[in-house]
Write a protein that holds these residues in place. Structure first.
Motif, PDB file in Angstrom:
ATOM      1  N   ARG A   1       3.834  -8.300 -11.965  1.00 11.35           N
ATOM      2  CA  ARG A   1       4.643  -6.809 -12.148  1.00 11.35           C
ATOM      3  C   ARG A   1       5.586  -6.883 -10.857  1.00 11.35           C
ATOM      4  O   ARG A   1       6.516  -6.339 -11.354  1.00 11.35           O
TER       5      ARG A   1
ATOM      6  N   TRP B   1       2.839  -1.047 -17.451  1.00 12.59           N
ATOM      7  CA  TRP B   1       3.119  -1.170 -16.201  1.00 12.59           C
ATOM      8  C   TRP B   1       4.474  -0.678 -16.466  1.00 12.59           C
ATOM      9  O   TRP B   1       5.188   0.673 -15.454  1.00 12.59           O
TER      10      TRP B   1
ATOM     11  N   LYS C   1      -0.712 -11.644  -9.071  1.00 10.09           N
ATOM     12  CA  LYS C   1      -0.770  -9.792 -10.334  1.00 10.09           C
ATOM     13  C   LYS C   1       0.397  -9.473  -9.633  1.00 10.09           C
ATOM     14  O   LYS C   1       1.080  -8.839 -10.403  1.00 10.09           O
ATOM     15  N   GLY C   2       0.852  -9.042  -8.673  1.00  9.02           N
ATOM     16  CA  GLY C   2       1.766  -8.701  -7.960  1.00  9.02           C
ATOM     17  C   GLY C   2       2.914  -9.639  -8.067  1.00  9.02           C
ATOM     18  O   GLY C   2       4.262  -8.988  -8.519  1.00  9.02           O
TER      19      GLY C   2
ATOM     20  N   ARG D   1       6.291   5.506 -10.110  1.00  8.07           N
ATOM     21  CA  ARG D   1       5.423   4.245  -9.106  1.00  8.07           C
ATOM     22  C   ARG D   1       5.814   2.938  -8.967  1.00  8.07           C
ATOM     23  O   ARG D   1       7.050   2.528  -9.832  1.00  8.07           O
TER      24      ARG D   1
ATOM     25  N   HIS E   1       0.787  -3.170  -6.103  1.00  9.36           N
ATOM     26  CA  HIS E   1      -0.270  -3.597  -5.791  1.00  9.36           C
ATOM     27  C   HIS E   1      -1.367  -2.754  -6.357  1.00  9.36           C
ATOM     28  O   HIS E   1      -0.951  -1.345  -6.725  1.00  9.36           O
ATOM     29  N   ASP E   2      -2.314  -3.286  -6.419  1.00  9.71           N
ATOM     30  CA  ASP E   2      -2.865  -2.173  -6.557  1.00  9.71           C
ATOM     31  C   ASP E   2      -3.781  -1.247  -5.932  1.00  9.71           C
ATOM     32  O   ASP E   2      -3.302  -1.709  -4.428  1.00  9.71           O
ATOM     33  N   GLU E   3      -4.161   0.052  -6.571  1.00 11.41           N
ATOM     34  CA  GLU E   3      -4.174   1.067  -5.434  1.00 11.41           C
ATOM     35  C   GLU E   3      -5.761   0.619  -4.553  1.00 11.41           C
ATOM     36  O   GLU E   3      -6.793   0.623  -6.204  1.00 11.41           O
ATOM     37  N   SER E   4      -5.786   1.394  -3.853  1.00  9.81           N
ATOM     38  CA  SER E   4      -7.442   1.446  -3.162  1.00  9.81           C
ATOM     39  C   SER E   4      -8.245   2.276  -4.264  1.00  9.81           C
ATOM     40  O   SER E   4      -8.158   3.216  -4.258  1.00  9.81           O
ATOM     41  N   ARG E   5      -9.497   1.305  -3.908  1.00  9.46           N
ATOM     42  CA  ARG E   5     -10.479   2.780  -4.974  1.00  9.46           C
ATOM     43  C   ARG E   5     -11.707   2.527  -3.835  1.00  9.46           C
ATOM     44  O   ARG E   5     -12.020   2.168  -3.286  1.00  9.46           O
TER      45      ARG E   5
END
Length: 169
Positions: A14, A51, A10-11, A59, A63-67
């Motif tokens: 993106r 994106w 994914k990274g 942004r 990478h995905d943000e922490s949830r």
């Protein structure tokens, strides 16, 4: 045209979107470039558009943000209690264990038993995945004993071995 790559991260996708957006390509052209390199079904144009919007809004992280996620209901005391129950009665099922611990779901119990405690089901018993040095030595001793009996007794020794699964209770 470049050769198609399989399963990009994914990274990576993106990062490519961010790079092509920085080069002032349109969303449609970015999508076309990605499909040309990675294959036609790699990503939808709407995801590329999303994106591009993220990057346009400032942004920089790809990478995905922490949830926050769901809070853990499994405490160290509960893990210890589950481990003690397993050691007392190894022939249990998750359903039987959930009857003894009614406040914990079967899914959480299974994840605790397999993930946190490291047990797996083996011949209708829950056993640790890793053998201790004592277990390894014991098994090696038993194997050597059988091997020496086989060398002295031959095929007749093998015919006298009885195997089976007997459950008591």
């Amino acid at each position: 045209m470049c050769a198609s790559k399989e399963n990009p991260a994914k990274g990576e996708m993106r990062g490519v979107i961010r790079f092509l957006w920085a080069k002032k390509l349109s969303t449609a052209n970015i999508h076309r470039e990605l499909c040309a390199v990675y294959g036609p079904n790699i990503i939808s144009e709407s995801v590329v558009r999303q994106w591009v919007r993220f990057f346009r809004d400032g942004r920089t992280n790809i990478h995905d943000e922490s949830r926050s996620g769901r809070p853990s209901v499994v405490s160290a005391d509960l893990i210890k209690e589950i481990d003690e129950k397993i050691r007392l009665f190894r022939n249990f099922t998750i359903i039987q264990l959930s009857e003894q611990l009614p406040n914990i779901s079967q899914t959480v119990l299974y994840e605790t038993v397999t993930g946190k405690l490291g047990y797996r089901k083996f011949c209708a018993r829950w056993v640790p995945k890793m053998l201790t040095e004592v277990h390894k030595t014991s098994r090696m001793g038993a194997a050597l004993k059988f091997l020496s009996r086989y060398h002295t007794g031959g095929e007749g020794f093998l015919n006298r071995i009885v195997t089976g699964d007997a459950k008591l209770g």
